[in-house]
Write a protein that holds these residues in place. Structure first.
Motif, short mmCIF file in Angstrom:
data_model
loop_
_atom_site.label_atom_id
_atom_site.label_comp_id
_atom_site.label_asym_id
_atom_site.label_seq_id
_atom_site.Cartn_x
_atom_site.Cartn_y
_atom_site.Cartn_z
N LEU A 44 35.78 34.85 13.72
CA LEU A 44 34.18 34.20 14.76
C LEU A 44 34.50 32.42 15.02
O LEU A 44 34.53 31.81 15.80
N LEU A 45 35.12 31.68 13.41
CA LEU A 45 35.64 30.63 13.17
C LEU A 45 36.41 29.96 14.45
O LEU A 45 36.60 29.28 15.07
N VAL A 46 37.52 30.79 14.61
CA VAL A 46 39.27 30.43 15.64
C VAL A 46 38.08 31.22 16.58
O VAL A 46 38.72 30.28 17.58
N LEU A 47 37.48 31.96 17.15
CA LEU A 47 37.04 32.40 18.39
C LEU A 47 36.13 30.86 19.15
O LEU A 47 36.30 30.82 20.14
N THR A 48 35.48 30.36 18.50
CA THR A 48 34.49 29.50 18.03
C THR A 48 35.15 28.40 18.76
O THR A 48 34.10 27.24 19.21
N LEU A 49 36.28 28.06 17.54
CA LEU A 49 36.14 26.31 17.48
C LEU A 49 37.66 26.40 17.88
O LEU A 49 38.32 25.35 17.83
N GLY A 50 37.73 27.42 17.28
CA GLY A 50 39.73 26.49 18.39
C GLY A 50 41.04 27.55 16.87
O GLY A 50 41.16 28.25 16.06
N GLN A 51 41.84 26.92 17.45
CA GLN A 51 43.71 27.21 16.99
C GLN A 51 43.80 27.25 15.66
O GLN A 51 44.05 27.79 14.63
N GLU A 52 42.85 25.57 14.86
CA GLU A 52 43.47 24.88 13.46
C GLU A 52 42.74 26.11 12.75
O GLU A 52 42.89 26.05 11.49
N TRP A 53 41.98 26.31 13.44
CA TRP A 53 41.22 27.39 11.72
C TRP A 53 41.88 28.71 11.71
O TRP A 53 41.27 29.70 10.71
N LEU A 54 42.61 29.02 12.10
CA LEU A 54 43.80 30.20 11.75
C LEU A 54 44.35 30.24 10.49
O LEU A 54 44.67 31.62 10.15
N VAL A 55 44.15 29.09 9.91
CA VAL A 55 44.49 28.70 8.48
C VAL A 55 43.83 29.74 7.83
O VAL A 55 44.26 30.34 6.13
N LEU A 56 42.99 30.03 7.69
CA LEU A 56 41.97 30.31 7.08
C LEU A 56 42.31 32.12 6.65
O LEU A 56 41.93 32.95 5.93
N PHE A 57 43.00 32.66 7.81
CA PHE A 57 43.50 33.73 7.07
C PHE A 57 44.59 34.60 6.40
O PHE A 57 44.87 34.77 6.02
N VAL A 58 45.51 33.29 6.17
CA VAL A 58 46.41 32.95 4.70
C VAL A 58 45.41 33.20 3.94
O VAL A 58 45.61 33.98 2.81
N TYR A 59 43.93 32.78 3.84
CA TYR A 59 43.17 32.78 2.53
C TYR A 59 43.41 33.65 2.36
O TYR A 59 42.84 34.79 0.90
N VAL A 60 42.69 34.58 3.83
CA VAL A 60 41.86 35.78 3.49
C VAL A 60 43.12 37.13 2.53
O VAL A 60 42.94 37.19 2.21
N SER A 61 44.63 36.03 3.11
CA SER A 61 45.97 37.76 2.86
C SER A 61 45.57 37.43 1.65
O SER A 61 46.09 38.46 0.87
N ILE A 62 45.57 36.39 0.72
CA ILE A 62 45.94 35.85 -0.44
C ILE A 62 44.89 36.54 -1.49
O ILE A 62 44.77 36.82 -2.71
N ALA A 63 43.39 36.03 -0.77
CA ALA A 63 42.13 37.51 -1.46
C ALA A 63 42.81 38.49 -1.70
O ALA A 63 42.12 38.55 -2.75
#
Length: 388
Positions: free
Chosen positions: A90-109
């Protein structure tokens, strides 16, 4: 200790702070979303919503990492990871590509909080979702994908290894505790068996003779007195047997003391020169071995506590003298002192113990530091003189 061992949960505020710092230091890569909130040209409402979403993401992510190694149900973890992934999308779709890094943390978690049988699917799943979203946002998609996909995959699978390491460490720690408990139980059983063997017959005999003396007292006082005398003799012998048994349990062994001396000196920062391997004690009486073991323990204790030494040498030699074979223990250090409180305490007790075993003790300062020499007979029946 204030450090948190692998597989151990934090036990106090300092340990929780240390673990939080080690975990939180990797949040530095969230600088891209933070920068986007500050200078991305978003509306005030979008900035507030994005800030709240980022804060919630970080809190949820940290909670998942702190669950590493716990034996919780998998379903709550899966639900939490799904919520994190949905929030990130949701954050990527609404705020932009800079928020794609969150998925790195999702993968690590995912790799950290899930068992391997599940994380081997969820880590690629989170990475695939990130790749799909990369194709839907404007910008240099391929360079962005290359810069995030590899960290997501490597970070997630690296955390699966960390989780397995934590799980194995916990299992080893539990197994070690179990072995220690079993050893303690076995020692208690052995002590119980030995005491039963020592006292069972004696106590049974005392009981029978007591009953017999009770029946003889009215009419046969002389025979009752004999039974009481027998009871006293049996009781004294039982007491001697128990004392010998307890002495055997408490008797130090020279091999154990040599190993303990090496560990104690190393822990105190003193370079040890201690014989490796079991000592040759053939023909040496147990009492003499125990006396040398006590001498080694006292000498090493003095070196650690009082000497300020940098090195300590322990030597165990067999010598042939005019009075017979001798086993000689020498402990020498290069410190400024080593007698502790002087001959009034430890050395006096050692002298008495060695004298009782037929041995001798010499202790005093040298040019290098302090030296203690303890000698005991190397064979049964030998007694040393003061000049041995």
């Amino acid at each position: 200790m204030s450090d948190v061992g692998i597989g151990q949960r934090p036990e106090n505020a300092r340990q929780r702070t240390v673990k939080s710092l080690w975990t939180g230091i990797w949040l530095i890569y969230l600088s891209a979303p933070v920068t986007d909130l500050v200078s991305g040209g978003h509306s005030a409402g979008a900035v507030v919503a994005g800030s709240l979403g980022l804060a919630g993401f970080v809190v949820w992510y940290m909670m998942l990492l702190f669950r590493t190694g716990r034996r919780d149900q998998v379903r709550p973890v899966l639900i939490s990871l799904a919520a994190l992934a949905a929030e990130s999308a949701l954050l990527v779709l609404t705020l932009g590509q800079e928020w794609l890094v969150l998925f790195v943390y999702v993968s690590i978690a995912s790799g950290s909080a899930l068992p391997l049988r599940l994380s081997r699917w969820t880590v690629p799943g989170a990475s695939a979702l990130m790749a799909l979203l990369t194709l839907t946002v404007p910008g240099d998609r391929w360079s962005l994908l290359g810069g995030l996909l590899i960290p997501a995959l490597l970070g997630g699978f690296a955390m699966t290894g960390v989780r397995e390491l934590v799980r194995t460490t916990i299992a080893l720690r539990e197994a070690r505790a179990t072995v220690a408990q079993l050893a303690a139980n076995e020692e208690r059983l052995r002590l119980a068996r030995d005491l039963h063997d020592l006292l069972g017959h004696s106590l049974s005999l005392i009981t029978l003779k007591s009953e017999l003396a009770g029946r003889m007292l009215p009419g046969q006082p002389e025979k009752a007195a004999q039974q009481v005398a027998d009871i006293e003799q049996v009781s004294r012998q039982a007491l001697v047997d128990v004392r010998e048994a307890v002495t055997g349990y408490r008797r130090p062994r020279l091999a154990d003391e040599l190993a303990g001396a090496r560990m104690a000196l190393t822990a105190a920062g003193v370079a040890p020169d201690v014989p490796a391997g079991p000592p040759d004690l053939a023909g040496v009486p147990e009492e003499c071995e125990s006396a040398l073991a006590w001498a080694l323990r006292e000498a090493v204790t003095n070196v650690v506590r009082h000497s300020g030494a940098r090195t300590c040498a322990v030597e165990l030699l067999r010598r042939q003298t005019l009075e017979g074979p001798v086993l000689e223990l020498t402990v020498e250090d290069d410190g400024s002192g080593g007698a502790g409180d002087g001959p009034g305490n430890g050395l006096t007790g050692l002298t008495e113990r060695l004298t009782k075993a037929g041995g001798t003790l010499e202790a005093g300062g040298t040019r290098r530091g302090f030296r203690l020499v303890a000698r005991v007979p190397g064979a049964e029946g030998a007694v040393l003189g003061s000049g041995a």
